[in-house]
Design a protein around this motif. Sequence first.
Motif, PDB file in Angstrom:
ATOM      1  N   ALA A  16      -1.371 -42.357   0.217  1.00 50.50           N
ATOM      2  CA  ALA A  16      -1.189 -41.297   1.205  1.00 50.50           C
ATOM      3  C   ALA A  16      -1.424 -39.897   0.619  1.00 50.50           C
ATOM      4  CB  ALA A  16       0.193 -41.393   1.850  1.00 50.50           C
ATOM      5  N   PRO A  17      -0.881 -39.582  -0.587  1.00 48.21           N
ATOM      6  CA  PRO A  17      -1.175 -38.260  -1.135  1.00 48.21           C
ATOM      7  C   PRO A  17      -2.672 -38.048  -1.382  1.00 48.21           C
ATOM      8  CG  PRO A  17       0.737 -39.169  -2.236  1.00 48.21           C
ATOM      9  CD  PRO A  17       0.163 -40.253  -1.372  1.00 48.21           C
ATOM     10  N   ALA A  61       3.578 -31.992   4.608  1.00 49.35           N
ATOM     11  CA  ALA A  61       2.747 -33.189   4.707  1.00 49.35           C
ATOM     12  C   ALA A  61       2.709 -33.935   3.376  1.00 49.35           C
ATOM     13  CB  ALA A  61       1.331 -32.807   5.147  1.00 49.35           C
ATOM     14  N   MET A  62       2.612 -33.194   2.286  1.00 47.98           N
ATOM     15  CA  MET A  62       2.592 -33.841   0.963  1.00 47.98           C
ATOM     16  C   MET A  62       3.940 -34.517   0.682  1.00 47.98           C
ATOM     17  SD  MET A  62       0.848 -34.806  -1.549  1.00 47.98           S
ATOM     18  CE  MET A  62      -0.668 -33.887  -1.628  1.00 47.98           C
ATOM     19  N   PRO A  98       8.280 -43.492   0.431  1.00 44.77           N
ATOM     20  CA  PRO A  98       7.963 -44.919   0.259  1.00 44.77           C
ATOM     21  C   PRO A  98       7.151 -45.495   1.438  1.00 44.77           C
ATOM     22  CG  PRO A  98      10.284 -44.506  -0.209  1.00 44.77           C
ATOM     23  CD  PRO A  98       9.708 -43.227   0.288  1.00 44.77           C
ATOM     24  N   SER A  99       7.425 -45.075   2.630  1.00 48.38           N
ATOM     25  CA  SER A  99       6.654 -45.544   3.793  1.00 48.38           C
ATOM     26  C   SER A  99       5.986 -44.330   4.427  1.00 48.38           C
ATOM     27  CB  SER A  99       7.567 -46.218   4.816  1.00 48.38           C
ATOM     28  OG  SER A  99       8.160 -47.364   4.264  1.00 48.38           O
ATOM     29  N   PRO A 100       4.877 -43.874   3.858  1.00 52.80           N
ATOM     30  CA  PRO A 100       4.255 -42.653   4.363  1.00 52.80           C
ATOM     31  C   PRO A 100       3.565 -42.876   5.719  1.00 52.80           C
ATOM     32  CG  PRO A 100       2.888 -43.605   2.652  1.00 52.80           C
ATOM     33  CD  PRO A 100       4.142 -44.432   2.728  1.00 52.80           C
ATOM     34  N   PRO A 101       3.439 -41.812   6.505  1.00 48.10           N
ATOM     35  CA  PRO A 101       2.735 -41.935   7.782  1.00 48.10           C
ATOM     36  C   PRO A 101       1.233 -42.045   7.551  1.00 48.10           C
ATOM     37  CG  PRO A 101       3.311 -39.652   7.374  1.00 48.10           C
ATOM     38  CD  PRO A 101       3.934 -40.457   6.272  1.00 48.10           C
ATOM     39  N   GLU A 102       0.502 -42.401   8.586  1.00 45.58           N
ATOM     40  CA  GLU A 102      -0.960 -42.428   8.494  1.00 45.58           C
ATOM     41  C   GLU A 102      -1.440 -40.975   8.555  1.00 45.58           C
ATOM     42  OE1 GLU A 102      -4.767 -44.021  10.996  1.00 45.58           O
ATOM     43  OE2 GLU A 102      -2.921 -45.211  11.035  1.00 45.58           O
ATOM     44  N   ILE A 103      -2.097 -40.541   7.535  1.00 47.12           N
ATOM     45  CA  ILE A 103      -2.513 -39.150   7.410  1.00 47.12           C
ATOM     46  C   ILE A 103      -3.789 -38.922   8.232  1.00 47.12           C
ATOM     47  CG2 ILE A 103      -3.179 -37.322   5.800  1.00 47.12           C
ATOM     48  CD1 ILE A 103      -0.335 -38.366   5.331  1.00 47.12           C
ATOM     49  N   SER A 104      -3.730 -37.930   9.154  1.00 43.15           N
ATOM     50  CA  SER A 104      -4.890 -37.584   9.981  1.00 43.15           C
ATOM     51  C   SER A 104      -4.729 -36.140  10.450  1.00 43.15           C
ATOM     52  CB  SER A 104      -4.982 -38.515  11.189  1.00 43.15           C
ATOM     53  OG  SER A 104      -3.876 -38.296  12.049  1.00 43.15           O
ATOM     54  N   VAL A 105      -5.785 -35.562  10.965  1.00 48.23           N
ATOM     55  CA  VAL A 105      -5.713 -34.188  11.471  1.00 48.23           C
ATOM     56  C   VAL A 105      -4.726 -34.090  12.634  1.00 48.23           C
ATOM     57  CG1 VAL A 105      -7.025 -32.283  12.509  1.00 48.23           C
ATOM     58  CG2 VAL A 105      -8.007 -33.584  10.615  1.00 48.23           C
ATOM     59  N   TRP A 164      -2.080 -35.813  13.177  1.00 51.30           N
ATOM     60  CA  TRP A 164      -0.734 -35.891  12.604  1.00 51.30           C
ATOM     61  C   TRP A 164      -0.374 -34.552  11.963  1.00 51.30           C
ATOM     62  CZ3 TRP A 164       0.897 -35.632   7.415  1.00 51.30           C
ATOM     63  CH2 TRP A 164       2.262 -35.915   7.225  1.00 51.30           C
ATOM     64  N   LEU A 165      -1.327 -33.921  11.251  1.00 54.02           N
ATOM     65  CA  LEU A 165      -1.070 -32.610  10.644  1.00 54.02           C
ATOM     66  C   LEU A 165      -0.788 -31.538  11.700  1.00 54.02           C
ATOM     67  CD1 LEU A 165      -3.697 -32.653   7.786  1.00 54.02           C
ATOM     68  CD2 LEU A 165      -1.223 -32.413   7.503  1.00 54.02           C
ATOM     69  N   ILE A 166      -1.478 -31.596  12.819  1.00 55.30           N
ATOM     70  CA  ILE A 166      -1.211 -30.641  13.907  1.00 55.30           C
ATOM     71  C   ILE A 166       0.202 -30.857  14.441  1.00 55.30           C
ATOM     72  CG2 ILE A 166      -1.890 -29.899  16.231  1.00 55.30           C
ATOM     73  CD1 ILE A 166      -3.792 -28.951  14.003  1.00 55.30           C
ATOM     74  N   GLY A 167       0.646 -32.092  14.483  1.00 50.65           N
ATOM     75  CA  GLY A 167       2.028 -32.369  14.882  1.00 50.65           C
ATOM     76  C   GLY A 167       3.029 -31.756  13.912  1.00 50.65           C
ATOM     77  N   VAL A 168       2.743 -31.871  12.618  1.00 49.94           N
ATOM     78  CA  VAL A 168       3.593 -31.240  11.602  1.00 49.94           C
ATOM     79  C   VAL A 168       3.564 -29.722  11.806  1.00 49.94           C
ATOM     80  CG1 VAL A 168       3.919 -30.835   9.128  1.00 49.94           C
ATOM     81  CG2 VAL A 168       3.273 -33.124   9.939  1.00 49.94           C
TER      82      VAL A 168
END
Length: 172
Positions: free
Chosen positions: A10-11, A50-51, A57-64, A66-70
């Motif tokens: 994920a990172p 996000a980082m 341990p159970s990271p989310p699926e990283i996507s644009v 998802w980042l906009i949600g953050v």
Amino acid sequence: MSALPDGEHAPRALLALYDEALPAVYGYFVRRCRDRGTAEDLTSETFLAAMDAARKPSPPEISVPWLIGVARHKLADHYRRARIPVPVADPPEPAEPADDWDVHLDRIVAEQVLSRLPEQHRIVLALRYLDDRTVGECAELIGRTVHATEALLVRARRAFRAHYPQPEGGLP
């Protein structure tokens, strides 16, 4: 991908997405903040959060998206800290209901005027203006020449205007 421990995928995915996601996240803030400095700070906070999430341990699926949600959460936190009311779009003005009563009345009056005209005037006016026919098509349909049909239309319009009620106080 290479054989990385689960906690490292994920990172790396976030780092790989950074160049594509940065303009989207920063653009999100620029459109919603009062100044560019705040937008830059909130963009940094978003990628740091996000980082942190990517290292869990159970990271989310990283996507644009998802980042906009953050980013949306970071903006809400910013407004809460600053005690700034969250901007909300003004509700649209209610649309006025269509008032077609005048149009309806005009149509009734026009139909009454047409009914009082001679048949040849009614026919040529109906063909030309209600059926949206050309003068040539009208001529063909009523069995006249184009020149004779144009003259008939002039007389029919004049008769129509003569029978159409005048508004109070003057000319139409």
